[in-house]
Write a protein that holds these residues in place. Structure first.
Motif, mmCIF file in Angstrom:
data_model
loop_
_atom_site.group_PDB
_atom_site.id
_atom_site.type_symbol
_atom_site.label_atom_id
_atom_site.label_comp_id
_atom_site.label_asym_id
_atom_site.label_seq_id
_atom_site.Cartn_x
_atom_site.Cartn_y
_atom_site.Cartn_z
ATOM 1 N N ALA A 172 4.796 21.670 4.773
ATOM 2 C CA ALA A 172 5.135 20.365 4.200
ATOM 3 C C ALA A 172 6.583 19.992 4.494
ATOM 4 N N LEU A 173 7.491 20.940 4.362
ATOM 5 C CA LEU A 173 8.905 20.664 4.635
ATOM 6 C C LEU A 173 9.138 20.311 6.099
ATOM 7 N N LYS A 174 8.520 21.094 6.996
ATOM 8 C CA LYS A 174 8.713 20.856 8.429
ATOM 9 C C LYS A 174 8.148 19.503 8.859
ATOM 10 N N THR A 175 6.965 19.171 8.392
ATOM 11 C CA THR A 175 6.354 17.909 8.815
ATOM 12 C C THR A 175 6.950 16.704 8.099
ATOM 13 N N SER A 176 7.557 16.920 6.938
ATOM 14 C CA SER A 176 8.189 15.810 6.221
ATOM 15 C C SER A 176 9.346 15.204 7.002
ATOM 16 N N VAL A 177 10.052 16.015 7.748
ATOM 17 C CA VAL A 177 11.174 15.502 8.550
ATOM 18 C C VAL A 177 10.666 14.448 9.535
ATOM 19 N N GLY A 178 9.627 14.804 10.270
ATOM 20 C CA GLY A 178 9.032 13.840 11.201
ATOM 21 C C GLY A 178 8.427 12.653 10.477
ATOM 22 N N GLY A 179 7.833 12.911 9.317
ATOM 23 C CA GLY A 179 7.233 11.834 8.536
ATOM 24 C C GLY A 179 8.252 10.823 8.045
ATOM 25 N N ILE A 180 9.417 11.301 7.656
ATOM 26 C CA ILE A 180 10.477 10.396 7.192
ATOM 27 C C ILE A 180 10.958 9.514 8.338
ATOM 28 N N VAL A 181 11.195 10.112 9.488
ATOM 29 C CA VAL A 181 11.638 9.345 10.660
ATOM 30 C C VAL A 181 10.539 8.361 11.079
ATOM 31 N N GLY A 182 9.313 8.849 11.154
ATOM 32 C CA GLY A 182 8.195 7.984 11.536
ATOM 33 C C GLY A 182 7.964 6.856 10.545
ATOM 34 N N GLY A 183 8.116 7.140 9.257
ATOM 35 C CA GLY A 183 7.954 6.104 8.241
ATOM 36 C C GLY A 183 8.996 5.004 8.372
ATOM 37 N N ALA A 184 10.228 5.392 8.663
ATOM 38 C CA ALA A 184 11.290 4.397 8.842
ATOM 39 C C ALA A 184 11.014 3.538 10.073
ATOM 40 N N ILE A 185 10.590 4.163 11.152
ATOM 41 C CA ILE A 185 10.276 3.411 12.374
ATOM 42 C C ILE A 185 9.080 2.492 12.131
ATOM 43 N N GLY A 186 8.048 3.004 11.451
ATOM 44 C CA GLY A 186 6.874 2.184 11.147
ATOM 45 C C GLY A 186 7.217 0.983 10.291
ATOM 46 N N ALA A 187 8.071 1.170 9.286
ATOM 47 C CA ALA A 187 8.480 0.058 8.428
ATOM 48 C C ALA A 187 9.257 -0.984 9.231
ATOM 49 N N ALA A 210 0.833 -1.214 0.000
ATOM 50 C CA ALA A 210 0.000 0.000 0.000
ATOM 51 C C ALA A 210 0.864 1.259 0.000
ATOM 52 N N ILE A 211 1.996 1.205 0.680
ATOM 53 C CA ILE A 211 2.908 2.356 0.702
ATOM 54 C C ILE A 211 3.392 2.661 -0.715
#
Length: 121
Positions: free
Chosen positions: A77-92, A51-52
């Motif tokens: 978008a830029l500010k929240t993307s940083v957290g999203g990238i870290v969160g996505g890696a942890i989620g994976a 799905a990702i």
């Protein structure tokens, strides 16, 4: 014939997920994961991971449309993307670790919490 039917199912899942993603700004995974499990007999972890990959092009197209229409906040978008990238890696990483029954419960609770938030707001 069997491959054609599966191809049509895949296309239908992508179509509905794309509409949800474009219309709501998210939701493609909420459609794609259970649909892949039910209609394509995909194992739950594989459905989440797949799905990702499905959502990436949907998100890019939706973002382009939102930018074109002026409904986009680049600094946010830029500010929240940083957290999203870290969160996505942890989620994976966690996807491999969480037992399937718990994954199903967590996903269901997430969907219910999103639904309640939308109805109450």
């Amino acid at each position: 014939m069997k491959n054609k039917k599966r191809f049509l199912k895949c296309g239908a899942i992508g179509f509905v997920a794309g509409i949800c993603n474009g219309l709501f700004g998210s939701g493609g995974g909420i459609i794609a994961v259970p649909a892949m499990e039910k209609f394509l007999d995909i194992e739950e972890r594989k459905a989440h991971a797949t799905a990702i990959a499905i959502i990436l092009p949907l998100t890019v197209i939706s973002a382009v449309m939102y930018i074109y229409k002026g409904f986009f906040d680049f600094p946010l978008a830029l500010k929240t993307s940083v957290g999203g990238i870290v969160g996505g890696a942890i989620g994976a990483y966690l996807l491999k670790k969480i037992p399937t029954p718990w994954l199903r419960k967590i996903f269901g609770l997430f969907i219910m919490a999103a639904a309640v938030r939308m109805v109450i707001k």
